[in-house]
Design a protein around this motif. Sequence first.
Motif, PDB file in Angstrom:
ATOM      1  N   ALA A 153       9.504   4.108   5.213  1.00 46.12           N
ATOM      2  CA  ALA A 153       8.189   4.400   4.051  1.00 46.12           C
ATOM      3  C   ALA A 153       7.161   4.522   5.110  1.00 46.12           C
ATOM      4  N   LEU A 154       6.508   5.204   5.991  1.00 46.01           N
ATOM      5  CA  LEU A 154       5.846   5.853   6.762  1.00 46.01           C
ATOM      6  C   LEU A 154       5.488   7.567   5.800  1.00 46.01           C
ATOM      7  N   ASP A 155       6.955   7.311   5.652  1.00 47.37           N
ATOM      8  CA  ASP A 155       6.483   9.308   4.452  1.00 47.37           C
ATOM      9  C   ASP A 155       6.589   9.194   3.143  1.00 47.37           C
ATOM     10  N   GLU A 156       7.086   7.662   2.233  1.00 49.60           N
ATOM     11  CA  GLU A 156       6.048   7.429   1.644  1.00 49.60           C
ATOM     12  C   GLU A 156       4.695   6.882   1.541  1.00 49.60           C
ATOM     13  N   GLN A 157       4.422   6.401   2.866  1.00 48.49           N
ATOM     14  CA  GLN A 157       2.695   5.990   3.351  1.00 48.49           C
ATOM     15  C   GLN A 157       1.655   7.141   2.785  1.00 48.49           C
ATOM     16  N   ALA A 158       2.452   8.012   3.459  1.00 50.23           N
ATOM     17  CA  ALA A 158       1.880   9.341   3.828  1.00 50.23           C
ATOM     18  C   ALA A 158       1.445  10.630   2.530  1.00 50.23           C
ATOM     19  N   TYR A 159       3.199   9.945   1.847  1.00 46.74           N
ATOM     20  CA  TYR A 159       2.481  11.019  -0.127  1.00 46.74           C
ATOM     21  C   TYR A 159       1.503  10.154  -0.218  1.00 46.74           C
ATOM     22  N   ALA A 160       1.705   9.029  -0.520  1.00 47.22           N
ATOM     23  CA  ALA A 160       0.699   8.074  -1.207  1.00 47.22           C
ATOM     24  C   ALA A 160      -0.730   8.565  -0.921  1.00 47.22           C
ATOM     25  N   GLN A 161      -1.045   8.446   0.385  1.00 50.20           N
ATOM     26  CA  GLN A 161      -2.704   8.616   0.676  1.00 50.20           C
ATOM     27  C   GLN A 161      -2.891   9.981   0.637  1.00 50.20           C
ATOM     28  N   LEU A 162      -2.128  10.996   1.005  1.00 49.81           N
ATOM     29  CA  LEU A 162      -2.308  11.869   0.632  1.00 49.81           C
ATOM     30  C   LEU A 162      -2.205  12.889  -0.953  1.00 49.81           C
ATOM     31  N   ALA A 163      -1.429  12.196  -1.852  1.00 49.87           N
ATOM     32  CA  ALA A 163      -1.818  12.038  -3.020  1.00 49.87           C
ATOM     33  C   ALA A 163      -3.024  11.318  -3.276  1.00 49.87           C
ATOM     34  N   LYS A 188      18.662  -5.818   7.747  1.00 58.88           N
ATOM     35  CA  LYS A 188      19.211  -5.688   6.087  1.00 58.88           C
ATOM     36  C   LYS A 188      18.226  -5.846   5.504  1.00 58.88           C
ATOM     37  N   HIS A 189      17.376  -6.999   5.244  1.00 57.08           N
ATOM     38  CA  HIS A 189      16.499  -6.841   5.211  1.00 57.08           C
ATOM     39  C   HIS A 189      15.089  -6.385   4.631  1.00 57.08           C
ATOM     40  N   CYS A 190      14.680  -5.456   6.296  1.00 56.52           N
ATOM     41  CA  CYS A 190      14.291  -4.679   6.144  1.00 56.52           C
ATOM     42  C   CYS A 190      13.212  -3.807   4.842  1.00 56.52           C
ATOM     43  N   GLN A 191      14.787  -3.774   3.979  1.00 50.32           N
ATOM     44  CA  GLN A 191      14.179  -2.125   3.451  1.00 50.32           C
ATOM     45  C   GLN A 191      13.738  -2.756   1.982  1.00 50.32           C
ATOM     46  N   PHE A 192      13.711  -4.626   1.787  1.00 46.23           N
ATOM     47  CA  PHE A 192      12.903  -4.757   0.485  1.00 46.23           C
ATOM     48  C   PHE A 192      11.756  -4.953   1.374  1.00 46.23           C
ATOM     49  N   CYS A 193      11.310  -5.015   2.405  1.00 44.89           N
ATOM     50  CA  CYS A 193       9.755  -5.466   2.805  1.00 44.89           C
ATOM     51  C   CYS A 193       8.894  -4.906   2.027  1.00 44.89           C
ATOM     52  N   PRO A 194       7.445  -4.823   1.692  1.00 45.08           N
ATOM     53  CA  PRO A 194       6.900  -3.494   1.450  1.00 45.08           C
ATOM     54  C   PRO A 194       5.538  -3.992   2.002  1.00 45.08           C
ATOM     55  N   VAL A 195       5.828  -3.968   3.610  1.00 48.77           N
ATOM     56  CA  VAL A 195       4.991  -3.578   4.833  1.00 48.77           C
ATOM     57  C   VAL A 195       5.639  -2.836   6.018  1.00 48.77           C
ATOM     58  N   ARG A 196       6.492  -2.846   5.408  1.00 52.33           N
ATOM     59  CA  ARG A 196       7.388  -2.389   6.446  1.00 52.33           C
ATOM     60  C   ARG A 196       7.019  -0.980   7.418  1.00 52.33           C
ATOM     61  N   HIS A 197       6.402  -0.302   6.367  1.00 50.17           N
ATOM     62  CA  HIS A 197       5.559   0.450   7.283  1.00 50.17           C
ATOM     63  C   HIS A 197       4.670   0.188   8.705  1.00 50.17           C
ATOM     64  N   ALA A 198       4.106  -0.924   8.150  1.00 50.70           N
ATOM     65  CA  ALA A 198       3.084  -1.373   9.890  1.00 50.70           C
ATOM     66  C   ALA A 198       3.415  -3.023  10.224  1.00 50.70           C
ATOM     67  N   CYS A 199       5.105  -2.631  10.243  1.00 54.11           N
ATOM     68  CA  CYS A 199       5.869  -3.610  10.621  1.00 54.11           C
ATOM     69  C   CYS A 199       5.886  -3.782  12.224  1.00 54.11           C
ATOM     70  N   PRO A 200       5.450  -4.342  13.240  1.00 57.90           N
ATOM     71  CA  PRO A 200       5.255  -4.252  14.290  1.00 57.90           C
ATOM     72  C   PRO A 200       6.765  -4.027  15.500  1.00 57.90           C
ATOM     73  N   ASP A 242       0.846  -1.030  -0.408  1.00 56.51           N
ATOM     74  CA  ASP A 242      -0.266   0.161   0.473  1.00 56.51           C
ATOM     75  C   ASP A 242       0.680   1.759   0.611  1.00 56.51           C
ATOM     76  N   GLY A 243       2.027   0.987   0.496  1.00 56.90           N
ATOM     77  CA  GLY A 243       3.319   2.125   0.271  1.00 56.90           C
ATOM     78  C   GLY A 243       3.476   3.024  -0.996  1.00 56.90           C
ATOM     79  N   GLY A 244       3.363   1.868  -1.761  1.00 55.72           N
ATOM     80  CA  GLY A 244       3.366   2.122  -3.585  1.00 55.72           C
ATOM     81  C   GLY A 244       4.673   1.921  -3.482  1.00 55.72           C
ATOM     82  N   SER A 245       6.103   1.568  -4.559  1.00 53.89           N
ATOM     83  CA  SER A 245       7.070   1.905  -4.676  1.00 53.89           C
ATOM     84  C   SER A 245       7.897   2.267  -4.955  1.00 53.89           C
ATOM     85  N   SER A 246       8.877   2.142  -3.986  1.00 55.79           N
ATOM     86  CA  SER A 246       9.487   3.422  -4.262  1.00 55.79           C
ATOM     87  C   SER A 246      10.501   3.719  -6.036  1.00 55.79           C
TER      88      SER A 246
END
Length: 377
Positions: A275-285, A219-231, A3-7
């Motif tokens: 990821a939070l920044d990207e998610q926020a941008y995607a939602q506002l856009a 290091k693997h976290c940067q490839f996770c598509p849902v890292r913005h929602a990772c507990p 949901d955060g979009g592709s970087s």
Amino acid sequence: TDDGGSSSYAAEGTAAHYVAEQCLQHGQDAWEWMFEKVDVEGQIFTVVPDMVDHVQVFLDFCRGLPANERFVEEEVTINESLLQDPESKAEPYVESPFPLHGTADYAAINHDPLEFAIVDFKYGAGIRCEPDDSQLKYYAVGFLLTYYGARGFDVRSKMSDILDCRVVLCLVQPRHDHPDGPARSYETTVRELVAWASLDLLAGVEKINDPRAPYVAGKHCQFCPVRHACPRLASAFADFAEAADEKPPYKRQISNEKLAEHLALVKPVRQYIKALDEQAYAQLAANNSVPGYKLVVTHGNRTWKDGAVAELKKYADEDKLYEKSLLTPAKAEKISGLGGVVQRMAYKPVSGWTVADASDKRDAVEPRSAQNAFANV
């Protein structure tokens, strides 16, 4: 789904892969795509000369491999029932509840002697990759199972027949300055790959399929598509934010052991913030409300308006308006005949120190105290 979009970096890599795929499928060279537009999920990328050069490195490597059969962007599947040790009649080590899928960028089969080559194209420049990593092994196992399964073979029996066949895992990463060059290879056998898949791969699948499995940051976290929602990342982020408010300064309150633990989380937390920044941008856009935040216009550095040169010349001599400087090594080596000169005369000066993982291949720096530094003066 992401949901955060592709970087933008990932999307650019997808564009480069698309150009490479088209070239291999249609017998083209990368220059034939110069200045073409590639649409990746709404992001438009122009095939610039830099991308052309790097894609061509991948094309040349693939075309140089001996092959009777070639495969481009081959979809592969790993079914756990086929991954038990071919020399054993035991049940598979691990029962995976779903098939595993992937796409091999390029694969080649040479018939005499029978050997396989699997090639992965890494367009990214930030992370050094090696050909013996688990991703290429995964593609290789998937390709072997998919290839023989699609041709009606009893795959388990066929794998037993080819255990000693050579498999070359190849990685092409033209944008990373690796000491061994842009293309590297690792040789293994079908036997070693099947053993790795039966033990390591499926054991890993079992662990991540366990609903009680812990979230592990790295290091693997940067490839996770849902890292913005990772507990786990959210928890680490909250800990860092809380510690930042402590007085006296938090950095004075922890041991080096605890410091090492927290350093391991710095990069994943940075990825979480990104990821939070990207998610926020995607939602506002998408015109969705994010309480307390809004989109605003950003401005780049000042640039000249049309007609600025003519206007400036009214008030200053032309030679005062322009600067002349030597080309950078990267630009100079693109000029025919200068490649060797650039290799001899260009270097990367040391610009300072940085903290790196102990596994980093660079030599460790041994800092000297001021007292030791001047001991022989």
